[in-house]
Design an enzyme around this catalytic site. Structure first.
Site, mmCIF file in Angstrom:
data_model
loop_
_atom_site.group_PDB
_atom_site.id
_atom_site.type_symbol
_atom_site.label_atom_id
_atom_site.label_comp_id
_atom_site.label_asym_id
_atom_site.label_seq_id
_atom_site.Cartn_x
_atom_site.Cartn_y
_atom_site.Cartn_z
ATOM 1 N N ASP A 18 63.422 71.393 38.860
ATOM 2 C CA ASP A 18 64.669 71.155 38.219
ATOM 3 C C ASP A 18 65.406 69.808 38.774
ATOM 4 O O ASP A 18 64.837 69.403 40.026
ATOM 5 C CB ASP A 18 65.624 72.165 38.618
ATOM 6 C CG ASP A 18 66.990 72.137 37.990
ATOM 7 O OD1 ASP A 18 66.817 71.571 36.928
ATOM 8 O OD2 ASP A 18 67.993 73.047 38.492
ATOM 9 N N ARG A 22 69.848 65.002 36.642
ATOM 10 C CA ARG A 22 70.533 64.275 37.509
ATOM 11 C C ARG A 22 69.860 63.027 38.305
ATOM 12 O O ARG A 22 70.631 62.029 38.637
ATOM 13 C CB ARG A 22 70.975 65.378 38.631
ATOM 14 C CG ARG A 22 72.087 66.177 38.358
ATOM 15 C CD ARG A 22 72.086 67.458 39.251
ATOM 16 N NE ARG A 22 70.939 68.538 38.729
ATOM 17 C CZ ARG A 22 70.690 69.625 39.269
ATOM 18 N NH1 ARG A 22 71.413 69.560 40.811
ATOM 19 N NH2 ARG A 22 69.815 70.252 39.130
ATOM 20 N N TRP A 23 68.620 63.009 38.223
ATOM 21 C CA TRP A 23 67.896 61.988 38.784
ATOM 22 C C TRP A 23 67.980 60.714 37.923
ATOM 23 O O TRP A 23 68.313 59.712 38.293
ATOM 24 C CB TRP A 23 66.388 62.259 38.812
ATOM 25 C CG TRP A 23 65.557 61.182 39.511
ATOM 26 C CD1 TRP A 23 65.241 61.391 41.056
ATOM 27 C CD2 TRP A 23 64.884 60.355 39.029
ATOM 28 N NE1 TRP A 23 64.038 60.239 40.979
ATOM 29 C CE2 TRP A 23 64.009 59.778 39.979
ATOM 30 C CE3 TRP A 23 64.824 59.645 37.459
ATOM 31 C CZ2 TRP A 23 63.123 58.611 39.644
ATOM 32 C CZ3 TRP A 23 63.980 58.850 37.423
ATOM 33 C CH2 TRP A 23 63.244 58.138 38.438
ATOM 34 N N HIS A 35 63.073 63.280 32.698
ATOM 35 C CA HIS A 35 61.767 64.299 32.506
ATOM 36 C C HIS A 35 60.445 63.415 32.506
ATOM 37 O O HIS A 35 59.460 63.949 33.078
ATOM 38 C CB HIS A 35 61.961 64.755 31.031
ATOM 39 C CG HIS A 35 63.286 65.409 30.819
ATOM 40 N ND1 HIS A 35 63.734 66.506 31.734
ATOM 41 C CD2 HIS A 35 64.193 65.510 29.911
ATOM 42 C CE1 HIS A 35 64.757 67.125 31.453
ATOM 43 N NE2 HIS A 35 65.042 66.486 30.275
ATOM 44 N N SER A 64 63.328 79.795 27.913
ATOM 45 C CA SER A 64 63.534 80.092 26.556
ATOM 46 C C SER A 64 65.202 79.759 26.222
ATOM 47 O O SER A 64 65.710 79.871 25.036
ATOM 48 C CB SER A 64 63.495 81.596 26.122
ATOM 49 O OG SER A 64 63.699 82.143 27.519
ATOM 50 N N LEU A 129 41.599 75.343 40.547
ATOM 51 C CA LEU A 129 43.087 75.722 40.460
ATOM 52 C C LEU A 129 43.530 76.119 38.881
ATOM 53 O O LEU A 129 43.274 75.768 38.094
ATOM 54 C CB LEU A 129 43.818 74.524 40.773
ATOM 55 C CG LEU A 129 45.457 74.512 40.474
ATOM 56 C CD1 LEU A 129 45.902 75.590 41.777
ATOM 57 C CD2 LEU A 129 45.968 73.189 40.788
HETATM 58 C C1 IPE Z 1 65.522 76.160 34.758
HETATM 59 O O1 IPE Z 1 66.316 74.847 35.027
HETATM 60 C C2 IPE Z 1 64.445 75.681 33.576
HETATM 61 C C3 IPE Z 1 63.319 74.664 34.024
HETATM 62 C C4 IPE Z 1 63.323 73.933 35.125
HETATM 63 C C5 IPE Z 1 62.379 74.378 32.927
HETATM 64 P P1 IPE Z 1 67.608 74.766 33.992
HETATM 65 O O2 IPE Z 1 68.219 73.558 34.681
HETATM 66 O O3 IPE Z 1 67.567 75.001 32.611
HETATM 67 O O4 IPE Z 1 68.341 75.887 34.801
HETATM 68 P P2 IPE Z 1 70.068 76.431 34.606
HETATM 69 O O5 IPE Z 1 70.457 76.303 33.172
HETATM 70 O O6 IPE Z 1 70.557 75.176 35.498
HETATM 71 O O7 IPE Z 1 70.094 77.727 35.354
HETATM 72 C C1 IPE Z 2 64.755 70.457 34.816
HETATM 73 O O1 IPE Z 2 65.533 69.297 34.906
HETATM 74 C C2 IPE Z 2 63.749 70.157 33.786
HETATM 75 C C3 IPE Z 2 63.940 70.907 32.391
HETATM 76 C C4 IPE Z 2 64.930 71.859 32.172
HETATM 77 C C5 IPE Z 2 63.191 70.819 31.194
HETATM 78 P P1 IPE Z 2 66.851 69.350 34.268
HETATM 79 O O2 IPE Z 2 67.056 68.627 32.707
HETATM 80 O O3 IPE Z 2 67.662 70.618 34.337
HETATM 81 O O4 IPE Z 2 67.922 68.438 35.114
HETATM 82 P P2 IPE Z 2 69.335 68.719 35.797
HETATM 83 O O5 IPE Z 2 69.331 70.148 36.040
HETATM 84 O O6 IPE Z 2 70.443 68.422 34.665
HETATM 85 O O7 IPE Z 2 69.435 67.602 36.792
HETATM 86 MG MG MG Z 3 68.620 71.746 35.594
#
Ligand code: IPE
Ligand code: IPE
Ligand code: MG
Length: 245
Positions: A18, A22-23, A35, A64, A129
């Protein structure tokens, strides 16, 4: 870089990757830029797991619930999977990585499904792995799909209800054949599970870090493993009992 003595190495690590958005935002770039940057972190973690002898690695790539994001972001993510698959499978295969996609794959278009199946088939004989990518995955979905398969087996007369216990149920979950989840890592600073591996989390050690996923690297992984190595896992027993064993 140091390595941790083998006995303290988690056999199976699960990661909620996650913080990509934000990055990217901090760099005034679109979320998809984040991403894309996350791919390097995936390579780092795979390398770290191979070096340390971690047996299984399960990465949460798309939940999902992530379908709720703007269409443009979902499209960019799916596009990224396709490109990453085409580019990385050779190297993963050469490194002895067995790749599996877990989740409800039917939601993806046929060409992407076929690519995933081809990658799984191609790497099926690898044993260094076990790498699982959770896509369109939800922990609740996993429990429900296992229950459905069991119910079907019972309805067909292939299984007795009495034969359903925790070990049997576990076998029908997406990670049934793999070592139990030892270490759960979430990057990006949020302290929640977000419907990742619910069943498997029962006795996993939880590790949260503020590091955003694109910045996570082998040293970050080492920090998580070192932290894990210091934990006393009691599984219901007392500390004294564990010390004696
Ligand atoms: C969880 O991250 C799913 C993945 C990293 C693929 P999210 O960014 O979707 O989670 P929430 O919505 O903040 O809980
Ligand atoms: C996690 O990073 C990747 C996926 C959920 C696919 P986010 O896209 O959720 O990044 P933040 O949480 O918005 O920073
Ligand atoms: Mg996120």
């Amino acid at each position: 870089m140091t390595t941790t003595p083998q006995t303290y190495i988690p056999r199976h690590i699960g990661i909620v990757m996650d913080g990509n958005g934000r990055w990217a935002k901090a760099r005034h770039r679109p979320r998809s830029f984040g991403h894309n940057a996350g791919r390097k972190a995936v390579r780092e973690v795979v390398e770290g797991c191979l070096r340390q002898g971690v047996e299984a690695l399960t990465l949460f790539a798309f939940s999902s619930e992530n379908w709720k994001r703007p269409e443009e972001e979902v499209g960019a993510l799916l596009d990224l999977f396709v490109r990453a698959l085409d580019k990385e499978v050779d190297e993963l295969d050469q490194n002895g990585v067995r790749l599996r996609f877990i989740g409800d794959l039917d939601a993806f278009d046929k060409p992407l499904q076929q690519r995933m199946l081809a990658a799984m088939k191609r790497t099926a004989g690898n044993v260094k792995l076990q790498m699982n990518i959770a896509v369109n995955y939800g922990g609740r979905w996993d429990v429900v799909q296992a229950a459905r398969k069991l119910a079907t087996a019972v309805a067909r007369g292939d299984m007795q209800v009495d034969a359903i216990d925790e070990a049997e149920f576990d076998r029908w979950t997406s990670l049934g054949e793999l070592p139990p989840l030892d270490l759960f890592i979430r990057t990006g600073g949020d302290r929640r599970v977000s419907n990742f591996l619910l069943w498997q989390l029962a006795y996993a050690e939880l590790y949260f870090t503020d590091t955003l996923w694109p910045d996570f690297n082998q040293i970050s992984l080492q920090h998580a493993i070192n932290d894990f190595a210091r934990r006393e896992r009691r599984f219901g027993r007392t500390g004294d009992q564990v010390a004696q064993a």
